[in-house]
Design an enzyme around this catalytic site. Structure first.
Site, short mmCIF file in Angstrom:
data_model
loop_
_atom_site.label_atom_id
_atom_site.label_comp_id
_atom_site.label_asym_id
_atom_site.label_seq_id
_atom_site.Cartn_x
_atom_site.Cartn_y
_atom_site.Cartn_z
N HIS A 104 49.57 23.36 -26.36
CA HIS A 104 49.04 24.61 -26.90
C HIS A 104 47.58 24.80 -26.50
O HIS A 104 46.78 23.88 -26.58
CB HIS A 104 49.15 24.58 -28.44
CG HIS A 104 48.73 25.86 -29.10
ND1 HIS A 104 49.59 26.91 -29.28
CD2 HIS A 104 47.54 26.26 -29.60
CE1 HIS A 104 48.96 27.89 -29.87
NE2 HIS A 104 47.70 27.53 -30.08
N ASP A 152 54.08 22.12 -28.01
CA ASP A 152 53.39 23.12 -28.83
C ASP A 152 54.07 23.19 -30.19
O ASP A 152 55.12 23.81 -30.34
CB ASP A 152 53.44 24.48 -28.13
CG ASP A 152 52.55 25.53 -28.79
OD1 ASP A 152 52.17 25.32 -29.96
OD2 ASP A 152 52.24 26.54 -28.14
N CYS A 171 46.83 32.69 -28.17
CA CYS A 171 46.93 32.00 -29.46
C CYS A 171 46.85 33.01 -30.62
O CYS A 171 47.76 33.81 -30.81
CB CYS A 171 45.84 30.93 -29.55
SG CYS A 171 46.02 29.79 -30.94
#
Length: 253
Positions: free
Chosen positions: A221, A189, A141
């Site tokens: 995500h 996502d 991330c």
């Protein structure tokens, strides 16, 4: 940009169960988590650049330990000067204000001018104190941006990169990398959606370095760190994303 800025999904998920076996220590003015492989070799190192929940998150510790179990010396720094985002933080929390340091006492922002020196210090420490000959980096991330920014074996930085569900990566940053990159992407996502994934594919193809992008169905995500182990689809994707990274490093590191 090849991925959008972080959002609420960057700090939501499931806390995993387990006991971390690495060690916490300090490097300069920040803390690091380190773990040796069973044979104590440091020839090949992995730098883990975390998501916004940080280096003390048990999920991240267990992932670090898994990389060590696969033969790598692992280092994972506190990128946020003791200001990570707690898992599932409630209320009117604004992640973009957090990025600018508005929630911390020191008002230290969590942007490249602050994070890049931490990454650089870790790379220097790994190559000098620990004598790592090759260094791979894993970015989850938030951390994906910094894998891309420092993937420059020509400059003695990261040799091989891997990222899962990256956020905040700019197209110019991606075009500037100088080494192999693998990506694990989630089917759902909004930070790294289909159009951004395709843009990334085009840039990587044009660069000419080895690349790989795996798309995992049925997950969102954050799945590679915060997926629910009780959900078979999420657990399968999480485990395979990790194996993707291990196989990538075995081939290119």
């Amino acid at each position: 940009m090849t991925s959008h800025p972080p959002g609420k999904c960057c700090y939501q998920g499931v806390k995993h169960e387990g006991t971390a076996t690495g060690e916490f220590s300090t490097l300069g003015d920040f803390e690091i988590y380190t773990k040796y492989p069973e044979n104590k070799s440091t020839e090949k190192g992995i730098l883990i650049i975390t998501d916004v929940i940080g280096h003390r998150f048990i999920n991240a510790n267990l992932i670090a330990d898994q990389f060590a179990a696969n033969g790598y010396f692992v280092m994972m720094p506190d990128l946020f000067h003791k200001d990570p985002i707690p898992l599932d933080r409630p209320g009117d929390f604004d992640i973009m204000k957090w990025m600018q340091g508005e929630y911390s006492e020191s008002k230290t922002p969590h942007t490249p001018p602050t994070v890049d020196p931490i990454v650089d210090s870790c790379l220097v420490e790994m190559r000098t104190k620990y004598n790592c000959k090759k260094i791979g980096a894993v970015g989850y991330c938030f951390g994906g941006k910094y894998v891309v920014r420092h993937l420059r074996p020509d400059a003695g930085k990261i040799d091989v990169g891997y990222t899962a569900h990256p956020s905040f990566v700019q197209a110019d940053e991606l075009r500037d990398l100088k080494g192999p990159l693998a990506i694990s992407a989630a089917e759902t996502d909004h930070i790294f959606p289909t159009e951004k994934r395709h843009e990334t594919e085009t840039i990587l193809k044009d660069l000419g370095f080895p690349y790989q992008i795996n798309l995992y169905s049925g997950v969102e995500h954050g799945f590679a760190v915060r997926g629910d182990p009780k959900n078979r689809v999420a657990q399968y994707a999480k485990e395979n994303a990790f194996l993707q990274a291990v196989q990538w490093f075995e081939e290119h590191l």
